[in-house]
Design a protein around this motif. Structure first.
Motif, mmCIF file in Angstrom:
data_model
loop_
_atom_site.group_PDB
_atom_site.id
_atom_site.type_symbol
_atom_site.label_atom_id
_atom_site.label_comp_id
_atom_site.label_asym_id
_atom_site.label_seq_id
_atom_site.Cartn_x
_atom_site.Cartn_y
_atom_site.Cartn_z
ATOM 1 N N LEU A 222 0.842 -1.280 -0.069
ATOM 2 C CA LEU A 222 0.030 -0.003 0.000
ATOM 3 C C LEU A 222 1.016 1.251 -0.051
ATOM 4 O O LEU A 222 0.449 2.290 -0.647
ATOM 5 C CB LEU A 222 -0.951 -0.041 1.229
ATOM 6 N N GLN A 223 1.971 1.293 0.629
ATOM 7 C CA GLN A 223 2.812 2.193 0.785
ATOM 8 C C GLN A 223 3.413 2.645 -0.928
ATOM 9 O O GLN A 223 3.437 3.698 -1.083
ATOM 10 C CB GLN A 223 4.092 2.164 1.712
ATOM 11 N N LEU A 224 3.709 1.479 -1.435
ATOM 12 C CA LEU A 224 4.189 1.656 -2.910
ATOM 13 C C LEU A 224 3.343 2.315 -3.665
ATOM 14 O O LEU A 224 3.412 3.156 -4.549
ATOM 15 C CB LEU A 224 4.559 0.305 -3.476
ATOM 16 N N ALA A 245 -12.259 -2.751 0.351
ATOM 17 C CA ALA A 245 -11.720 -1.529 0.172
ATOM 18 C C ALA A 245 -11.785 -0.443 0.996
ATOM 19 O O ALA A 245 -10.788 0.524 1.217
ATOM 20 C CB ALA A 245 -12.631 -1.078 -1.352
ATOM 21 N N VAL A 246 -12.840 -0.457 1.915
ATOM 22 C CA VAL A 246 -13.125 0.766 3.110
ATOM 23 C C VAL A 246 -12.092 0.520 4.026
ATOM 24 O O VAL A 246 -11.374 1.700 4.629
ATOM 25 C CB VAL A 246 -14.417 0.434 3.699
ATOM 26 N N MET A 247 -11.605 -0.857 4.514
ATOM 27 C CA MET A 247 -10.501 -0.938 5.439
ATOM 28 C C MET A 247 -9.218 -0.485 4.741
ATOM 29 O O MET A 247 -8.437 0.036 5.322
ATOM 30 C CB MET A 247 -10.442 -2.476 5.764
ATOM 31 N N LEU A 248 -8.963 -0.940 3.403
ATOM 32 C CA LEU A 248 -7.834 -0.570 2.731
ATOM 33 C C LEU A 248 -7.523 1.023 2.735
ATOM 34 O O LEU A 248 -6.391 1.574 2.989
ATOM 35 C CB LEU A 248 -7.732 -1.026 1.392
ATOM 36 N N ASP A 315 -2.605 5.643 -18.925
ATOM 37 C CA ASP A 315 -1.277 5.785 -18.079
ATOM 38 C C ASP A 315 -1.210 4.989 -16.895
ATOM 39 O O ASP A 315 -0.390 5.290 -16.072
ATOM 40 C CB ASP A 315 -1.170 7.196 -17.883
ATOM 41 N N LEU A 316 -1.911 4.028 -17.004
ATOM 42 C CA LEU A 316 -1.904 2.980 -15.707
ATOM 43 C C LEU A 316 -0.529 2.721 -15.536
ATOM 44 O O LEU A 316 0.503 2.229 -16.113
ATOM 45 C CB LEU A 316 -2.567 1.781 -15.930
ATOM 46 N N GLY A 317 0.026 3.022 -14.139
ATOM 47 C CA GLY A 317 1.530 2.990 -13.869
ATOM 48 C C GLY A 317 1.948 1.729 -13.176
ATOM 49 O O GLY A 317 2.965 1.349 -13.022
ATOM 50 N N LEU A 318 0.950 1.231 -12.367
ATOM 51 C CA LEU A 318 1.269 0.004 -11.221
ATOM 52 C C LEU A 318 0.020 -0.621 -11.070
ATOM 53 O O LEU A 318 -1.076 -0.344 -10.838
ATOM 54 C CB LEU A 318 1.834 0.520 -9.987
ATOM 55 N N ILE A 319 0.293 -2.188 -11.046
ATOM 56 C CA ILE A 319 -0.650 -2.932 -10.476
ATOM 57 C C ILE A 319 -0.069 -3.792 -9.348
ATOM 58 O O ILE A 319 1.000 -4.462 -9.376
ATOM 59 C CB ILE A 319 -1.097 -4.092 -11.554
ATOM 60 N N ILE A 320 -0.992 -4.019 -8.390
ATOM 61 C CA ILE A 320 -0.758 -4.819 -7.135
ATOM 62 C C ILE A 320 -1.566 -5.689 -6.818
ATOM 63 O O ILE A 320 -2.947 -5.282 -6.940
ATOM 64 C CB ILE A 320 -0.331 -3.782 -5.923
#
Length: 511
Positions: A222-224, A245-248, A315-320
């Motif tokens: 999440l920090q990334l 998603a609310v907790m996240l 421009d999607l830059g990252l998927i986790i």
């Protein structure tokens, strides 16, 4: 209704012109053999002739009417294809061997269309034969089958030095442009030394983040995500299969507002904290962080949803993805995989291909097995500790192993406490011996911790770069972990100075 085989795309005259060019010209033969396969010809007799041509060439002989005639005799296929007369007819059917590239392109295109249509026919038959209990999984399998066909049919030729140099030059200029304001080219991790070693999170890379349960993998990911969205201002996709998603977002809010997560969730905060919460809620609302909180995603779900989001956010830059062990399997019950290892191998290979196809980095969270705690040596993890499959390491460009010095020690103490509890049912002598051994081991671990000056700065999370395909590996990045705020930050300058004194030349500072 599916098209019949006889009506599939094909061009008999182009097939004849191609074979005639090959029989008449060495350059045309070389060009065609490096481009076409036997299956690219539609006519069965043309396939037999082309197979004979391949055989003649493989033996090191010149390809012409005579040598191919002899090979067809060996294959007992000369009369089937129309004899020598037909071979001579082929040589008269082409306009010029110089046109063979165009002939090859036409045959490739027809073959590609045939394979796609045949695949669609198979898909239709598969649909009619069985009940589709998982629509998304079925669509995902269809897409993967079609993608595989398209990938296999691509024409790939050697590139010249000039073509390669032009691409290298373009890449260098692009990298130089990105380096104008910073020292790395990928997505900003938010951590100086990690950026230094990895050059940022690079497009097309599959990045593994692994650790034992409860160590902080999700918080680190999440920090990334937060750093990428705030510092690089790129859209980020999170597949979160373990929390809502609310907790996240409550964790992200805690990270930004300096209000503990438990206080946010319980509503126990002061007026000043309420102001900080409201201000940072507005900041979060402006970030492009997209969360999918589905709890039973298959690999096909993830791929389909990622592609859809990429089309909406170019421009999607990252998927986790949090995390590998929670990816649902619908194929296993149908007997597709012989083992869990093969299933995991399919998942990581698919995600690696997705990263390359979408041209973005994908961060995949994984668990380490319990060998980390049982091995000793402070419980420091290794690549071999990746749970379930060596394919995880093989498919990843970067593997980051998370470790806390206190994590292994606490696990060991708990283990010894369990041993003490079991000792209640033993004889007094056996219980005394077992407790004494356990107590001694705990005291040794605690003494080791007290002697280590660096643990005064706990909690420190060690990010071990166990694999880095395009950079330095076997390096460790130390980060401060503020668990109550789900927040990571670079260690202080004072910490780095003390570590330099302890490790000397073995320590590399980002400065």
């Amino acid at each position: 209704m599916a098209v019949s085989y006889a009506k599939l795309p094909h061009n008999p005259e182009t097939e004849k012109a191609t074979l005639g060019s090959v029989l008449m010209s060495k350059s045309a033969c070389d060009e065609t053999l490096s481009t076409l396969q036997v299956e690219d010809f539609f006519d069965e007799n043309h396939r037999k002739i082309y197979q004979a041509i391949i055989n003649v060439n493989a033996k090191g002989n010149a390809v012409d009417v005579q040598t191919v005639t002899e090979e067809l005799k060996n294959l007992k296929a000369l009369e089937d294809v129309g004899g020598v007369d037909y071979l001579y007819e082929l040589t008269q059917s082409m306009l010029s061997p110089d046109n063979v590239k165009e002939y090859n392109a036409i045959l490739k295109q027809n073959a590609n269309l045939r394979n796609l249509l045949l695949a669609m026919k198979d898909i239709e038959e598969d649909y009619l034969k069985r009940d589709i209990d998982d629509y998304t999984a079925f669509v995902g399998q269809v897409q993967k089958k079609i993608d595989k066909i398209c990938e296999e049919r691509k024409i790939s030729n050697f590139a010249s030095s000039k073509e390669i140099v032009d691409k290298v030059q373009q890449q260098i200029y692009t990298i130089a442009e990105r380096r104008k304001d910073r020292d790395w080219t990928g997505v900003d991790t938010g951590f100086g030394l990690l950026n230094y070693y990895t050059n940022g999170l690079q497009p097309q890379n599959l990045i593994i983040v692994a650790g034992r349960p409860g160590l902080g993998k999700t918080a680190f990911a999440l920090q990334l995500a937060l750093n990428a969205a705030m510092k690089d201002k790129v859209p980020v996709a999170i597949f979160e299969m373990e929390m809502s998603a609310v907790m996240l977002y409550s964790r992200l809010l805690s990270n930004l507002s300096d209000v503990k997560s438990r206080d946010i969730l319980s509503g126990k905060f002061e007026t000043k904290q309420k102001v900080a919460i409201n201000e940072n809620l507005e900041k979060l609302a402006k970030l492009k962080i997209f969360v999918d909180e589905s709890s039973a995603l298959t690999i096909y779900d993830i791929i389909a949803k990622a592609r859809k989001l990429k089309s909406e956010q170019p421009d999607l830059g990252l998927i986790i993805i949090d995390y590998l062990g929670l990816i649902a399997s619908d194929a296993k019950r149908r007997g597709r995989y012989d083992s869990r290892q093969l299933e995991i191998q399919d998942y990581t290979r698919s995600l690696h291909e997705l990263a390359r196809d979408l041209n973005i980095p994908i961060v995949l969270l994984c668990q380490l097995n319990r060998k980390v705690e049982d091995r000793g040596e402070g419980g420091t993890p290794r690549l071999s500790d990746l749970r379930e499959s060596g394919a995880i390491e093989q498919d990843a460009e970067i593997v980051l192993l998370l470790h806390r010095d206190d994590y292994g020690r606490n696990e060991l103490v708990e283990k010894h406490e369990r041993e003490k509890a079991k000792a209640k049912d033993m004889s007094p002598e056996a219980r005394r011996d077992l407790v004494a051994v356990a107590q001694k081991r705990v005291e040794e671990e605690n003494a080791k911790a007290n002697q280590d000056e660096m643990k005064k700065n706990s909690p420190i999370l060690h990010v071990i770069i166990a694999k880095n395909r395009n950079g330095e590996s076997d390096r460790t990045v130390d980060l401060m972990f503020e668990k109550e705020y789900s927040r990571f930050r670079d260690v202080s300058k004072e910490y780095r100075e003390r570590k330099k004194q302890i490790l000397g030349a073995d320590y590399l500072d980002e400065e």
